[in-house]
Design a protein around this motif. Structure first.
Motif, short mmCIF file in Angstrom:
data_model
loop_
_atom_site.label_atom_id
_atom_site.label_comp_id
_atom_site.label_asym_id
_atom_site.label_seq_id
_atom_site.Cartn_x
_atom_site.Cartn_y
_atom_site.Cartn_z
N ASP A 275 -5.25 -1.60 3.28
CA ASP A 275 -5.95 -2.80 2.52
C ASP A 275 -6.86 -1.75 1.49
O ASP A 275 -7.73 -0.96 1.95
N PRO A 276 -6.78 -1.94 0.37
CA PRO A 276 -5.59 -2.61 -0.35
C PRO A 276 -4.33 -2.31 -0.49
O PRO A 276 -3.92 -1.15 -0.09
N ILE A 277 -3.25 -3.04 -0.65
CA ILE A 277 -1.97 -2.80 -0.59
C ILE A 277 -1.40 -3.84 -1.74
O ILE A 277 -1.70 -5.05 -1.85
N THR A 278 -0.22 -3.57 -2.29
CA THR A 278 0.43 -4.39 -3.18
C THR A 278 0.45 -5.82 -2.88
O THR A 278 0.98 -6.23 -1.77
N HIS A 279 -0.06 -6.74 -3.64
CA HIS A 279 0.09 -8.07 -3.34
C HIS A 279 1.31 -8.72 -2.99
O HIS A 279 1.54 -9.54 -1.95
N ASP A 280 2.31 -8.33 -3.65
CA ASP A 280 3.66 -8.91 -3.43
C ASP A 280 4.27 -8.52 -2.02
O ASP A 280 4.96 -9.26 -1.28
N ILE A 281 3.85 -7.29 -1.41
CA ILE A 281 4.09 -7.08 -0.11
C ILE A 281 3.24 -8.02 0.80
O ILE A 281 3.90 -8.25 2.01
N HIS B 210 -8.10 9.35 1.45
CA HIS B 210 -7.06 10.09 2.11
C HIS B 210 -5.85 8.87 2.61
O HIS B 210 -4.98 9.40 3.54
N GLY B 211 -6.14 7.78 2.36
CA GLY B 211 -5.12 6.62 2.81
C GLY B 211 -5.70 6.06 3.94
O GLY B 211 -6.96 5.62 4.15
N MET B 212 -5.01 5.40 4.81
CA MET B 212 -5.30 4.55 5.66
C MET B 212 -6.08 5.32 6.95
O MET B 212 -6.07 6.33 7.47
N PRO C 57 -2.99 0.88 -4.11
CA PRO C 57 -3.00 1.40 -5.41
C PRO C 57 -3.94 2.81 -5.39
O PRO C 57 -4.10 3.31 -6.38
N LEU C 58 -4.62 3.12 -4.30
CA LEU C 58 -5.87 4.22 -4.54
C LEU C 58 -5.30 5.43 -4.58
O LEU C 58 -6.23 6.24 -4.97
N GLY C 59 -3.90 5.58 -4.12
CA GLY C 59 -3.59 7.06 -4.68
C GLY C 59 -3.65 8.14 -3.47
O GLY C 59 -3.36 9.46 -3.60
N GLY C 60 -4.39 7.81 -2.30
CA GLY C 60 -4.68 8.97 -1.35
C GLY C 60 -3.34 9.52 -0.69
O GLY C 60 -2.23 8.84 -0.71
N ILE C 61 -3.35 10.54 -0.49
CA ILE C 61 -2.14 11.20 0.52
C ILE C 61 -2.51 11.41 2.13
O ILE C 61 -3.58 12.04 2.07
N GLN D 106 -3.24 14.89 10.30
CA GLN D 106 -3.96 14.44 11.68
C GLN D 106 -3.88 12.84 11.62
O GLN D 106 -3.51 12.31 12.97
N ARG D 107 -3.94 12.04 10.61
CA ARG D 107 -3.69 10.78 10.55
C ARG D 107 -2.35 10.45 10.57
O ARG D 107 -2.08 9.16 11.44
N ARG D 108 -1.23 11.10 10.59
CA ARG D 108 -0.12 11.02 10.56
C ARG D 108 0.29 10.81 12.04
O ARG D 108 1.02 9.99 12.54
#
Length: 464
Positions: free
Chosen positions: A201-207, A226-228, A251-255, A259-261
């Motif tokens: 969150d956020p994530i593509t509204h269509d998804i 950094h993502g989720m 949409p925020l662009g983090g990688i 560690q989170r993976r």
């Protein structure tokens, strides 16, 4: 007199024009039941067309029940052919459509996820399609396998291992009609009503819409640079799956860091569930090689989604799923029920495009182009807004995030559009509202530098 305008410049036969206009007038009540149509010879002379044109138009109207013939007295409008609600609808003329398209052409659209459409390798693609069509056996023109052509799945599995660190056998691949179908397949494969989906969150509204349409409940996890935020994963209930965009969060662009993976994989193992990895545009990374896939860390727990819409063009409608072996047969069955199979000739052409190195060359060329456009957009924003704008999420893909000291509510977005610019607020894609109202998504893949410069100028005019 029955006046029917004829336009010989249209790519519509004269018969269809005559038939269509009479049909429309009957449906709308301009011609009433029992009204007599002009004799074919008389109408043909009036319209300056061959009598056969009018005769064939009348015959088509007769076949479809709009008119009836009375022996010796002519052609009449039949009973029951008037559709009341159509009276309220004014048909849109071709001129209006052209005018609308011209108006849209003047809008500078910063939509994300659109590649440079004029850079599609049309000549080479056309040559490949011609080759595969001429060389194809008769069987190629029949029904195909739901999972896709083996030659495409074979070259694609090798390509993804080399470029993205994906580990799979060709039999784990299912070729889909774009990423949207891949997402729908996953939703129908793994979700039941009232089940939870853990999602960024956020994530593509269509998804969000695709997953919610199954009756599942979205369980949003906030995203940072950094993502989720994997430290916020809920531990109370097994989810249907966890959806992530780890290589370039939308949409925020983090990688997502390693560690989170690892936390995600451990979570999936603990709950005996799956991670769904959407890798939608990570081929275009500007600070080094594309980030390795999450799937490569645990192929048994990760479902990988890819698409060629961003790499080549949305017109191909070509995407793919890589599934753990336990899910492949069920997914193939679902694909068969949806549309039997993805078009075979396009699959064969794409397989050759990848095999002969054309895809690699195209990506290298486009990466340079998008880098120039990204840097130009960034410089235009900084020149126009100085320290009033902060740019982020631009290390990969076809968009960046511009953060301002103002909120992009509907009124402001509408005002910006009135200045000839389409922008896309991040807040539109947020599940939990109120945290991203000052951010906008600016796509640049399908904009020239001239359009980018003009778009930023108009944006400044709208905001000042």
């Amino acid at each position: 007199m029955l006046w029917i305008p004829i336009d010989r410049s249209l790519d519509i036969s004269l018969k269809r024009q005559v038939y269509g206009q009479i049909r429309t007038r009957i449906l709308q009540g301009a011609l009433n039941a029992g009204d007599r149509l002009p004799p074919s010879r008389e109408l043909a002379k009036q319209l300056n067309v061959s009598r056969n044109v009018v005769v064939e138009a009348y015959e088509q109207l007769f076949v479809e029940g709009y008119v009836e013939g009375k022996q010796g007295s002519g052609t009449y409008v039949a009973q029951g052919a008037y559709l009341e609600q159509n009276r309220k609808k004014r048909p849109i003329s071709l001129l209006e459509i052209e005018q609308k398209n011209e108006a849209d052409d003047d809008i500078i659209d910063f939509r994300s996820g659109i590649p440079a459409l004029n850079r599609f390798p049309k000549k080479e693609w056309g040559k490949l399609v011609k080759e595969v069509c001429e060389e194809a056996t008769d069987a190629t023109f029949g029904y195909d396998n739901p999972e896709g052509r083996y030659e495409l799945r074979h070259v694609l599995s090798r390509y993804l291992k080399r470029t993205r660190g994906v580990h799979c056998h060709p039999d784990q691949l299912v070729i889909t009609s774009g990423a949207t179908q891949a997402l729908s397949l996953i939703a129908n494969l793994l979700l039941t009503p009232d089940e939870k989906v853990i999602i960024e969150d956020p994530i593509t509204h269509d998804i969000q819409t695709i997953f919610s349409s199954t009756g599942a409940t979205l369980d949003p996890i906030p995203v940072d640079q950094h993502g989720m935020r994997t430290d916020l994963l809920p531990m109370q209930q097994k989810p249907g799956f966890v959806f992530v965009t780890p290589s370039h969060q939308f949409p925020l662009g983090g990688i997502l860091p390693i560690q989170r993976r690892i936390q995600l994989i451990q979570f999936a193992r603990t709950w005996d569930t799956y991670l769904v990895e959407d890798d939608y545009d990570s081929e275009f990374r500007y600070g080094g090689e594309p980030v390795s896939s999450l799937q490569g860390l645990d192929p048994e727990r990760v479902i990988y989604i890819g698409t060629f819409s961003k790499i080549l063009s949305p017109v191909l409608r070509m995407g793919y799923l890589i599934l753990p072996p336990a899910l492949t047969q069920r997914c193939r069955q679902l694909k068969w029920y949806l549309d039997l199979h993805t078009p075979s000739l396009e699959q064969k052409a794409l397989a050759r495009f990848i095999y002969n190195g054309s895809l690699d060359r195209h990506i290298r060329k486009m990466r340079k182009l998008y880098l120039r456009r990204k840097e130009f957009l960034s410089s235009c924003l900084k020149e126009a807004f100085a320290d009033q704008v902060s740019i982020s999420g631009d290390s990969t893909g076809l968009h960046m995030i511009a953060e301002f000291n103002m909120m992009f509510d509907e009124a402001l977005v509408r005002r910006i559009y009135q200045h000839g610019v389409n922008i896309y607020p991040v807040e539109h894609h947020a599940i939990q509202k109120g945290r991203h109202g000052n951010k906008m998504i600016l796509g640049y893949g399908n904009l020239t530098e001239k359009q980018i410069q003009e778009g930023v100028y108009r944006l400044k005019q709208a905001l000042t």
